[in-house]
Design a protein around this motif. Structure first.
Motif, PDB file in Angstrom:
ATOM      1  N   GLU A   1       1.128  -1.758  -0.118  1.00  0.00           N
ATOM      2  CA  GLU A   1       0.093   0.263   0.292  1.00  0.00           C
ATOM      3  C   GLU A   1       0.868   1.400  -0.158  1.00  0.00           C
ATOM      4  O   GLU A   1       0.943   2.481  -0.425  1.00  0.00           O
ATOM      5  CB  GLU A   1      -1.252   0.220   1.226  1.00  0.00           C
ATOM      6  CG  GLU A   1      -0.331  -0.440   2.192  1.00  0.00           C
ATOM      7  CD  GLU A   1       0.012  -1.132   2.837  1.00  0.00           C
ATOM      8  OE1 GLU A   1       0.354  -1.389   4.277  1.00  0.00           O
ATOM      9  OE2 GLU A   1      -0.019  -2.171   2.388  1.00  0.00           O
ATOM     10  N   LYS A   2       2.140   1.352   0.379  1.00  0.00           N
ATOM     11  CA  LYS A   2       2.504   2.376   0.115  1.00  0.00           C
ATOM     12  C   LYS A   2       3.916   2.073  -1.012  1.00  0.00           C
ATOM     13  O   LYS A   2       4.782   3.166  -1.309  1.00  0.00           O
ATOM     14  CB  LYS A   2       3.860   2.332   1.471  1.00  0.00           C
ATOM     15  CG  LYS A   2       3.219   2.542   2.776  1.00  0.00           C
ATOM     16  CD  LYS A   2       4.136   2.722   4.092  1.00  0.00           C
ATOM     17  CE  LYS A   2       4.233   3.632   4.554  1.00  0.00           C
ATOM     18  NZ  LYS A   2       4.683   3.634   5.260  1.00  0.00           N
ATOM     19  N   GLN A   3       3.814   1.709  -1.969  1.00  0.00           N
ATOM     20  CA  GLN A   3       4.659   1.472  -2.908  1.00  0.00           C
ATOM     21  C   GLN A   3       4.325   2.086  -4.036  1.00  0.00           C
ATOM     22  O   GLN A   3       3.406   1.766  -4.971  1.00  0.00           O
ATOM     23  CB  GLN A   3       3.832  -0.204  -3.712  1.00  0.00           C
ATOM     24  CG  GLN A   3       5.935  -1.148  -2.672  1.00  0.00           C
ATOM     25  CD  GLN A   3       5.547  -2.351  -2.763  1.00  0.00           C
ATOM     26  OE1 GLN A   3       4.813  -2.558  -3.932  1.00  0.00           O
ATOM     27  NE2 GLN A   3       6.308  -3.472  -2.661  1.00  0.00           N
ATOM     28  N   GLY A   4       4.844   3.817  -4.521  1.00  0.00           N
ATOM     29  CA  GLY A   4       3.992   4.241  -4.959  1.00  0.00           C
ATOM     30  C   GLY A   4       4.942   4.826  -6.589  1.00  0.00           C
ATOM     31  O   GLY A   4       6.269   4.382  -6.687  1.00  0.00           O
ATOM     32  N   ALA A   5       4.612   6.202  -6.773  1.00  0.00           N
ATOM     33  CA  ALA A   5       6.119   6.577  -8.147  1.00  0.00           C
ATOM     34  C   ALA A   5       7.051   6.514  -7.727  1.00  0.00           C
ATOM     35  O   ALA A   5       7.846   5.674  -8.090  1.00  0.00           O
ATOM     36  CB  ALA A   5       5.525   7.670  -8.832  1.00  0.00           C
ATOM     37  N   THR A   6       7.325   6.918  -6.646  1.00  0.00           N
ATOM     38  CA  THR A   6       8.888   7.482  -5.273  1.00  0.00           C
ATOM     39  C   THR A   6       9.287   5.685  -5.750  1.00  0.00           C
ATOM     40  O   THR A   6      10.581   5.541  -6.427  1.00  0.00           O
ATOM     41  CB  THR A   6       8.536   7.379  -4.902  1.00  0.00           C
ATOM     42  OG1 THR A   6       8.356   9.147  -5.032  1.00  0.00           O
ATOM     43  CG2 THR A   6      10.496   7.951  -4.118  1.00  0.00           C
ATOM     44  N   TYR A   7       9.311   4.651  -5.031  1.00  0.00           N
ATOM     45  CA  TYR A   7       9.704   3.067  -4.801  1.00  0.00           C
ATOM     46  C   TYR A   7       9.509   2.254  -5.841  1.00  0.00           C
ATOM     47  O   TYR A   7      11.049   1.896  -6.410  1.00  0.00           O
ATOM     48  CB  TYR A   7       8.257   2.929  -4.271  1.00  0.00           C
ATOM     49  CG  TYR A   7       8.393   0.830  -3.990  1.00  0.00           C
ATOM     50  CD1 TYR A   7       8.549   0.743  -2.683  1.00  0.00           C
ATOM     51  CD2 TYR A   7       7.702   0.265  -5.183  1.00  0.00           C
ATOM     52  CE1 TYR A   7       8.941  -0.925  -3.052  1.00  0.00           C
ATOM     53  CE2 TYR A   7       8.188  -1.338  -5.080  1.00  0.00           C
ATOM     54  CZ  TYR A   7       9.072  -1.571  -3.544  1.00  0.00           C
ATOM     55  OH  TYR A   7       9.023  -2.920  -3.747  1.00  0.00           O
TER      56      TYR A   7
ATOM     57  N   PHE B   1      14.459   8.170  -0.252  1.00  0.00           N
ATOM     58  CA  PHE B   1      13.328   7.689   0.574  1.00  0.00           C
ATOM     59  C   PHE B   1      13.017   7.080   1.823  1.00  0.00           C
ATOM     60  O   PHE B   1      11.993   7.221   2.010  1.00  0.00           O
ATOM     61  CB  PHE B   1      13.433   6.658  -0.955  1.00  0.00           C
ATOM     62  CG  PHE B   1      12.219   5.674  -0.793  1.00  0.00           C
ATOM     63  CD1 PHE B   1      10.900   5.641  -1.006  1.00  0.00           C
ATOM     64  CD2 PHE B   1      12.201   4.679   0.424  1.00  0.00           C
ATOM     65  CE1 PHE B   1      10.719   4.738  -0.809  1.00  0.00           C
ATOM     66  CE2 PHE B   1      11.201   3.807   0.665  1.00  0.00           C
ATOM     67  CZ  PHE B   1      10.135   3.819  -0.485  1.00  0.00           C
ATOM     68  N   LEU B   2      13.333   6.894   3.244  1.00  0.00           N
ATOM     69  CA  LEU B   2      13.580   6.907   3.755  1.00  0.00           C
ATOM     70  C   LEU B   2      13.288   8.157   4.406  1.00  0.00           C
ATOM     71  O   LEU B   2      12.231   8.285   5.059  1.00  0.00           O
ATOM     72  CB  LEU B   2      15.390   6.203   4.262  1.00  0.00           C
ATOM     73  CG  LEU B   2      15.454   5.104   3.968  1.00  0.00           C
ATOM     74  CD1 LEU B   2      16.168   4.587   4.984  1.00  0.00           C
ATOM     75  CD2 LEU B   2      13.939   4.044   4.006  1.00  0.00           C
ATOM     76  N   MET B   3      13.697   8.529   4.315  1.00  0.00           N
ATOM     77  CA  MET B   3      13.686  10.262   5.042  1.00  0.00           C
ATOM     78  C   MET B   3      12.166  10.922   4.811  1.00  0.00           C
ATOM     79  O   MET B   3      11.566  11.208   5.357  1.00  0.00           O
ATOM     80  CB  MET B   3      14.685  11.842   4.584  1.00  0.00           C
ATOM     81  CG  MET B   3      14.201  13.132   5.605  1.00  0.00           C
ATOM     82  SD  MET B   3      15.609  14.681   4.749  1.00  0.00           S
ATOM     83  CE  MET B   3      17.008  13.572   5.012  1.00  0.00           C
ATOM     84  N   ARG B   4      11.496  10.933   3.103  1.00  0.00           N
ATOM     85  CA  ARG B   4      10.309  10.792   3.244  1.00  0.00           C
ATOM     86  C   ARG B   4       8.900  10.723   3.545  1.00  0.00           C
ATOM     87  O   ARG B   4       8.474  10.446   4.296  1.00  0.00           O
ATOM     88  CB  ARG B   4      10.252  10.805   1.312  1.00  0.00           C
ATOM     89  CG  ARG B   4       9.512  11.690   0.287  1.00  0.00           C
ATOM     90  CD  ARG B   4       9.024  10.634  -0.460  1.00  0.00           C
ATOM     91  NE  ARG B   4       7.523  11.414  -1.419  1.00  0.00           N
ATOM     92  CZ  ARG B   4       6.802  10.972  -2.168  1.00  0.00           C
ATOM     93  NH1 ARG B   4       7.830  10.356  -3.245  1.00  0.00           N
ATOM     94  NH2 ARG B   4       6.420  11.238  -2.497  1.00  0.00           N
ATOM     95  N   GLU B   5       9.987   8.911   3.820  1.00  0.00           N
ATOM     96  CA  GLU B   5       7.998   8.096   4.530  1.00  0.00           C
ATOM     97  C   GLU B   5       8.706   7.972   5.576  1.00  0.00           C
ATOM     98  O   GLU B   5       8.411   7.276   6.722  1.00  0.00           O
ATOM     99  CB  GLU B   5       9.239   6.809   4.672  1.00  0.00           C
ATOM    100  CG  GLU B   5       8.901   6.223   2.630  1.00  0.00           C
ATOM    101  CD  GLU B   5       7.567   6.380   2.352  1.00  0.00           C
ATOM    102  OE1 GLU B   5       6.305   6.040   2.669  1.00  0.00           O
ATOM    103  OE2 GLU B   5       7.530   7.034   1.049  1.00  0.00           O
ATOM    104  N   GLY B   6      10.322   9.205   6.512  1.00  0.00           N
ATOM    105  CA  GLY B   6       9.779   9.552   7.708  1.00  0.00           C
ATOM    106  C   GLY B   6      10.185   8.408   8.830  1.00  0.00           C
ATOM    107  O   GLY B   6      10.394   8.150  10.029  1.00  0.00           O
ATOM    108  N   VAL B   7      11.122   7.498   8.374  1.00  0.00           N
ATOM    109  CA  VAL B   7      11.444   6.630   9.491  1.00  0.00           C
ATOM    110  C   VAL B   7      13.334   6.941   8.537  1.00  0.00           C
ATOM    111  O   VAL B   7      14.135   5.086   9.225  1.00  0.00           O
ATOM    112  CB  VAL B   7      11.405   4.898   8.466  1.00  0.00           C
ATOM    113  CG1 VAL B   7      10.095   4.556   8.300  1.00  0.00           C
ATOM    114  CG2 VAL B   7      11.552   4.574   6.754  1.00  0.00           C
ATOM    115  N   LEU B   8      14.057   7.458   7.891  1.00  0.00           N
ATOM    116  CA  LEU B   8      15.237   7.766   8.444  1.00  0.00           C
ATOM    117  C   LEU B   8      15.794   7.460  10.048  1.00  0.00           C
ATOM    118  O   LEU B   8      15.438   8.657  10.694  1.00  0.00           O
ATOM    119  CB  LEU B   8      16.299   8.597   7.668  1.00  0.00           C
ATOM    120  CG  LEU B   8      17.252   8.959   7.630  1.00  0.00           C
ATOM    121  CD1 LEU B   8      17.925   7.302   6.762  1.00  0.00           C
ATOM    122  CD2 LEU B   8      17.709   9.898   6.755  1.00  0.00           C
ATOM    123  N   ALA B   9      16.714   7.082  10.890  1.00  0.00           N
ATOM    124  CA  ALA B   9      17.414   6.825  11.875  1.00  0.00           C
ATOM    125  C   ALA B   9      18.738   7.809  11.565  1.00  0.00           C
ATOM    126  O   ALA B   9      19.261   7.439  10.503  1.00  0.00           O
ATOM    127  CB  ALA B   9      17.588   5.554  12.265  1.00  0.00           C
TER     128      ALA B   9
END
Length: 97
Positions: A37-43, A70-78
């Motif tokens: 469900e999160k696999q959009g154009a950027t993915y 990509f990770l930053m955009r998704e809010g999961v970059l640590a």
């Protein structure tokens, strides 16, 4: 595949855990596990770029930067500062004694 190690790893927040992404293979594993469900154009663009990098056509440093974005955009970059270091929590106790 040629050398596929990043010069510096990226870190991904996964709930209460941190996952290290140190190579193109790690990124392929991440993309394989990415929720449908999160696999959009950027993915899709990132998947294609990774495939080109695996063929030696796309530069590995550019892949690392695109994965970071990509990770930053998704809010999961640590940030590395968020990754706990074992020595930090031992209170200078010698665990071997």
């Amino acid at each position: 595949m040629a050398n596929t190690l990043f010069d510096k790893p990226l870190f991904l927040k996964k709930g209460r855990y941190i996952q290290e992404l140190a190579s193109l293979e790690d990124v392929f594993d991440l993309l394989d596990d990415w929720p449908v469900e999160k696999q959009g154009a950027t993915y899709e663009v990132l998947v294609r770029a990774c495939r080109l990098a695996a063929q030696g056509v796309f530069p590995l440093p550019a892949i690392r930067e695109n994965v970071r974005r990509f990770l930053m955009r998704e809010g999961v970059l640590a940030n590395i500062e968020e990754v706990p270091l074992g020595a930090k929590y031992t209170n200078d106790r010698n665990l071997g004694s």
